[in-house]
Design an enzyme around this catalytic site. Structure first.
Site, short mmCIF file in Angstrom:
data_model
loop_
_atom_site.label_atom_id
_atom_site.label_comp_id
_atom_site.label_asym_id
_atom_site.label_seq_id
_atom_site.Cartn_x
_atom_site.Cartn_y
_atom_site.Cartn_z
CD GLU A 161 -0.85 0.72 3.63
OE1 GLU A 161 -1.25 1.88 3.39
OE2 GLU A 161 -0.96 0.19 4.75
CE LYS A 181 -2.74 2.14 11.64
NZ LYS A 181 -2.82 1.45 10.37
N1 PSU Z 1 0.19 0.41 8.53
C1 PSU Z 1 1.19 1.21 9.00
N2 PSU Z 1 1.01 2.56 8.88
C2 PSU Z 1 -0.12 3.12 8.33
C3 PSU Z 1 -1.15 2.26 7.83
C4 PSU Z 1 -0.95 0.91 7.97
O1 PSU Z 1 2.21 0.72 9.50
O2 PSU Z 1 -0.23 4.35 8.24
C5 PSU Z 1 -2.41 2.88 7.20
C6 PSU Z 1 -3.14 1.87 6.29
O3 PSU Z 1 -3.25 2.47 5.01
C7 PSU Z 1 -4.50 1.70 6.93
C8 PSU Z 1 -4.72 3.05 7.51
O4 PSU Z 1 -5.48 1.33 5.98
O5 PSU Z 1 -3.43 3.30 8.13
C9 PSU Z 1 -5.86 3.06 8.50
O6 PSU Z 1 -6.46 4.32 8.48
P1 PSU Z 1 -7.90 4.55 9.18
O7 PSU Z 1 -7.66 4.19 10.63
O8 PSU Z 1 -8.18 6.03 8.99
O9 PSU Z 1 -8.87 3.67 8.49
#
Ligand code: PSU
Ligand code: MN
Length: 312
Positions: free
Chosen positions: A31, A165
């Protein structure tokens, strides 16, 4: 070209990916939101290069995905990767945003959800990232639940992450994934990993110990006609982990600051990640890079196992 429902998706493949497709070689999707919204420059670009090299060294071909000039780019050549890593105003694209970004020609980085959609369109079945989005702490008030979870329920791509996360409410995230019918498979241990730490204190619903079993489960879902992917939760390498006890007060502080400052919606995750890099004096960034590289290597193994299983 008239925009009929039959007009194909605007996809542009990098030459390396095109060759891999022609030769039926294993491909791993990556990604780009992690680059534009997850890490600072230049560490983001260095990480992207290392991760791509890790995948090649593990016998697969990397395909970093982003939206540029009205096209879904499957594989970014060095110049494009470098430009994206330095773009400060890239859109953060999830399922809801993808078509608007493409139709308006804007530059956009794909989240887990959007990368899954694009990978699936390109016939790529395995994708490596850092950590998926999930249910945010306080979601009972904010309703902030990442679209990544719904995507896992509907798009057939196996996603290798170090869990969700640790800034999230992991217990609620597991509950939603269960409701949506998403298999959450811890790799090589019983505990659900927690991104920067190996153990979240929660037990993962499923466990597998080899890439070939993960590949076999991926194929079995298709045979059963089940939509959706699998979440493979790969614990961060032992030598790179930050103990959960060190992190938890810092995460709590960052979450409290986000709330006090009225940070909302798409800005929450980038704010928390960058604040935790500051609060750990860079340690969380080093851990983040290590876990993405480890996930990329496992994803390459799974992609190779899928290719082998298809031949059998
Ligand atoms: N993994 C990481 N860092 C990130 C992400 C994933 O180590 O920044 C990103 C991914 O693109 C994931 C997003 O889809 O964070 C999640 O964002 P949100 O919580 O706004 O859905
Ligand atoms: Mn959100």
């Amino acid at each position: 070209m008239p925009a009929t429902p039959d007009t194909p998706a605007p996809i542009r493949y990098a030459p390396e990916v095109l060759d891999a497709r022609a030769a039926d070689q294993p491909i791993v999707a990556l990604e780009s939101t992690i680059l534009t919204h997850g890490m600072p420059y230049p560490q983001n670009l260095q990480m992207a290069g290392q991760v791509e090299a890790d995948i090649r060294a593990s016998g697969a071909v990397p395909a970093t995905i982003a939206v540029m000039e009205g096209h879904i780019r499957i594989g970014l050549e060095p110049e494009a990767l470098s430009r994206l890593a330095q773009t400060r105003d890239a859109m953060k694209l999830s399922r809801a945003d993808l078509a608007v970004a493409l139709a308006s020609g804007r530059i956009g980085a794909t989240t887990v959800a959007a990368t899954m959609i694009c990978a699936h369109l390109a016939g790529i079945e395995v994708f490596a990232t850092g950590g998926i989005g999930g249910v945010h702490r306080g979601a009972e008030i904010s309703f902030d639940i990442s679209a990544d979870l719904q995507e896992l329920a509907q798009t057939r791509v196996t996603v290798v992450a170090a869990g969700a996360k640790a800034i999230l409410d992991l217990a609620k995230t597991l509950e939603v994934l269960e409701t949506l019918g998403v298999p959450v498979i811890a790799y090589g241990q019983d505990a659900l990993p927690a991104f920067w730490s190996r153990d979240s204190g929660l037990r993962a619903p499923l466990r597998l110990d080899s890439a070939s079993e993960i590949a076999a489960s991926h194929l079995m879902r298709a045979r059963l006609g089940l939509p959706g992917g699998q979440l493979v939760a790969n614990p961060i390498p032992r030598e790179a982990e930050i103990p959960a006890s060190t992190l938890s007060p810092l995460i709590a502080q960052a979450v409290a600051e986000a709330e006090a400052q009225g940070i909302q919606a798409k800005d929450v995750t980038p704010f928390l990640l960058s604040r935790i890099v500051e609060l750990t004096e860079g340690a969380s960034l080093r851990a983040n890079i290590a876990l993405v590289r480890s996930n990329a290597r496992l994803a390459a193994e799974i992609a190779r196992a899928l290719a082998v299983a298809r031949l059998a």
